[in-house]
Design a protein around this motif. Sequence first.
Motif, PDB file in Angstrom:
ATOM      1  N   LEU A 144       0.697  -1.105   0.242  1.00  0.00           N
ATOM      2  CA  LEU A 144       0.437  -0.108  -0.021  1.00  0.00           C
ATOM      3  C   LEU A 144       0.823   1.268  -0.245  1.00  0.00           C
ATOM      4  CD1 LEU A 144      -3.085  -0.753   2.342  1.00  0.00           C
ATOM      5  CD2 LEU A 144      -3.005  -0.247   0.219  1.00  0.00           C
ATOM      6  N   THR A 145       1.528   0.700   0.765  1.00  0.00           N
ATOM      7  CA  THR A 145       2.691   2.079   1.053  1.00  0.00           C
ATOM      8  C   THR A 145       3.800   2.197  -0.356  1.00  0.00           C
ATOM      9  OG1 THR A 145       4.396   1.311   2.878  1.00  0.00           O
ATOM     10  CG2 THR A 145       2.106   3.068   3.124  1.00  0.00           C
ATOM     11  N   GLY A 146       3.713   1.214  -0.550  1.00  0.00           N
ATOM     12  CA  GLY A 146       5.147   0.789  -1.728  1.00  0.00           C
ATOM     13  C   GLY A 146       6.807   0.899  -1.085  1.00  0.00           C
ATOM     14  N   SER A 147       7.095   0.588   0.041  1.00  0.00           N
ATOM     15  CA  SER A 147       7.560   0.472   1.166  1.00  0.00           C
ATOM     16  C   SER A 147       7.839  -0.751   1.350  1.00  0.00           C
ATOM     17  CB  SER A 147       8.074   1.523   1.971  1.00  0.00           C
ATOM     18  OG  SER A 147       6.764   1.616   2.927  1.00  0.00           O
ATOM     19  N   ILE A 148       9.071  -1.272   1.768  1.00  0.00           N
ATOM     20  CA  ILE A 148      10.350  -1.972   3.104  1.00  0.00           C
ATOM     21  C   ILE A 148       9.874  -2.353   4.055  1.00  0.00           C
ATOM     22  CG2 ILE A 148      12.147  -3.453   2.886  1.00  0.00           C
ATOM     23  CD1 ILE A 148      13.598  -2.065   0.203  1.00  0.00           C
ATOM     24  N   VAL A 149       8.979  -3.286   5.011  1.00  0.00           N
ATOM     25  CA  VAL A 149       8.760  -3.093   6.223  1.00  0.00           C
ATOM     26  C   VAL A 149      10.653  -3.476   6.677  1.00  0.00           C
ATOM     27  CG1 VAL A 149       7.167  -3.413   7.837  1.00  0.00           C
ATOM     28  CG2 VAL A 149       6.627  -3.561   5.995  1.00  0.00           C
ATOM     29  N   LYS A 150      11.103  -4.412   6.640  1.00  0.00           N
ATOM     30  CA  LYS A 150      11.322  -5.055   6.982  1.00  0.00           C
ATOM     31  C   LYS A 150      12.308  -5.936   6.017  1.00  0.00           C
ATOM     32  CE  LYS A 150      13.415  -6.392  11.188  1.00  0.00           C
ATOM     33  NZ  LYS A 150      13.321  -6.849  12.322  1.00  0.00           N
TER      34      LYS A 150
END
Lengths: 106, 402
Positions: free
Chosen positions: B101-107
Amino acid sequence: MPKALLYLTLCALTASASAEAVTAQRQSELHNLVHQDCGSCHGMRLTGGLGPALTPQALAGKNHEFLFITISEGRAGTPMPPWKMLLTKPEIEWIADYLKSPGETP
Amino acid sequence: MDCGLSEKPGGNTVRQFFLLIMLTVLIGTAPAAELRGTGDLGVVVQRASGQLLVVEHSNNTRLAEIDGLGDLSHASVVFSRDQRFAYVFGRDGGLTKVDILTGSIVKRVMQSGNSIGGAISQDGKLVAVSNYEPGGVRIFDADTLDLVADISAEYAPGKVSKTVGLVDAPGNRFVFSLYEGDQIWIVDMTDPQRPDIKRFEDIGKAPYDALITPDGRYYIAGLFGEDSLALLDLWHPEQGVRKILKGYAKHDEKLPVYKMPHLEGWAMAGDEAFLPAVGQHKVLVMNTKTWQQEAGIEVHGQPVFVMARPDGRQVWVNFAFPDNDRVQVIDVASRKIIKTLKPGKAVLHMEFTPRGEHVWLSVRDDNRIEVYDTQSLNKLAELPASKPSGIFFTDRAHKIGL
């Protein structure tokens, strides 16, 4: 573009005399083949997968003839297929040279 | 606060009006303010650049490009049950949790030296990764990516095998095969602190990949070393593993295989299963009641993916090098090839939309995705993508074994 040119020049420099018949265009295609298609078993960076790693370090004990024969004929009892029906002799020579000294890997 | 934009009487009102318009525009376009579901989202692996593309299949568009996922050759993806997070399994041992949804790596954790795919548990709380180096399966907390269990595939004293064909199974179990060890293991994670492992030995030579049937009952491993498959009934593990389709290629010359077939997404249509033969340019049709071969359909090359449209009426097939510029469509009812498409150089993967009206193809060497209507078989759209390989839509989140 200059990067591509540099790369092609490097390929040309590292290729042995027997591989001279391979054009720059074809070398670029072979480079793609090695990383993308051989890469489906050996890893895109040739660090190994279902098949063994093909980095210069991993191939340190293997000579040019061994690599040439392995690529041409495949290895019985393993999934390694023979490539001689799809690649010419100079092309296989080029790949064997390339694996030994890949120069700059994108 | 006076920005000094106006000295005239009434200037403040004008300024406030423009500020209001600007705010409205900003809020209207800010992604954070736009609520959306994830059921029509998916990701495409851009293998050479180590990127993931977030896409949506209602309007066939790209939404985001995410960098920094490492070596993505042969990368695969599973989704969290809320369909928001993608777990990406890279070749370099990287396990990355991505918020689509945010287009980002969480971990992101580097969990091994060399890995080959993974699975998510039935309860969605565990993510397992299959490793070549060191051989075995590591299981992580899906939320934090903390290590929960480390299962070494030691099949004989000092001998550790690469693991392949890792899937989830009902009962919070994971099942996988040992490529050098010729074994199938079931790991029961009901108590995550105490994994319970069942080992099945001598299941056949060199299992190279496996699948679980969509109902989660049968685990089937393809064997590279012999003309058969290994079948394990998870309802009756006590009955052990048996060989099916024995000698399916014995009358034919074995052709070279330039890319190993995949069994994931193996096509089940009614009582029939369609699967790639190894070393033959054929799609095998097997009856899933008797596990006997019913037919062999001649196709264009060595099949890699043999995938059924969700309704089971069509089976789509792509091929190994050097025939990987084609895709063939088999009509299940007549077992005939009804179309040969030529999408471009190196078609690596196919993914159907959840109800199957469209299929997405990744055309690696032409750097694009193609979308086809599965009824008319016409091309609907093209999306640029850098060396695309796997395409994964979020409806996989709710399917056993995917």
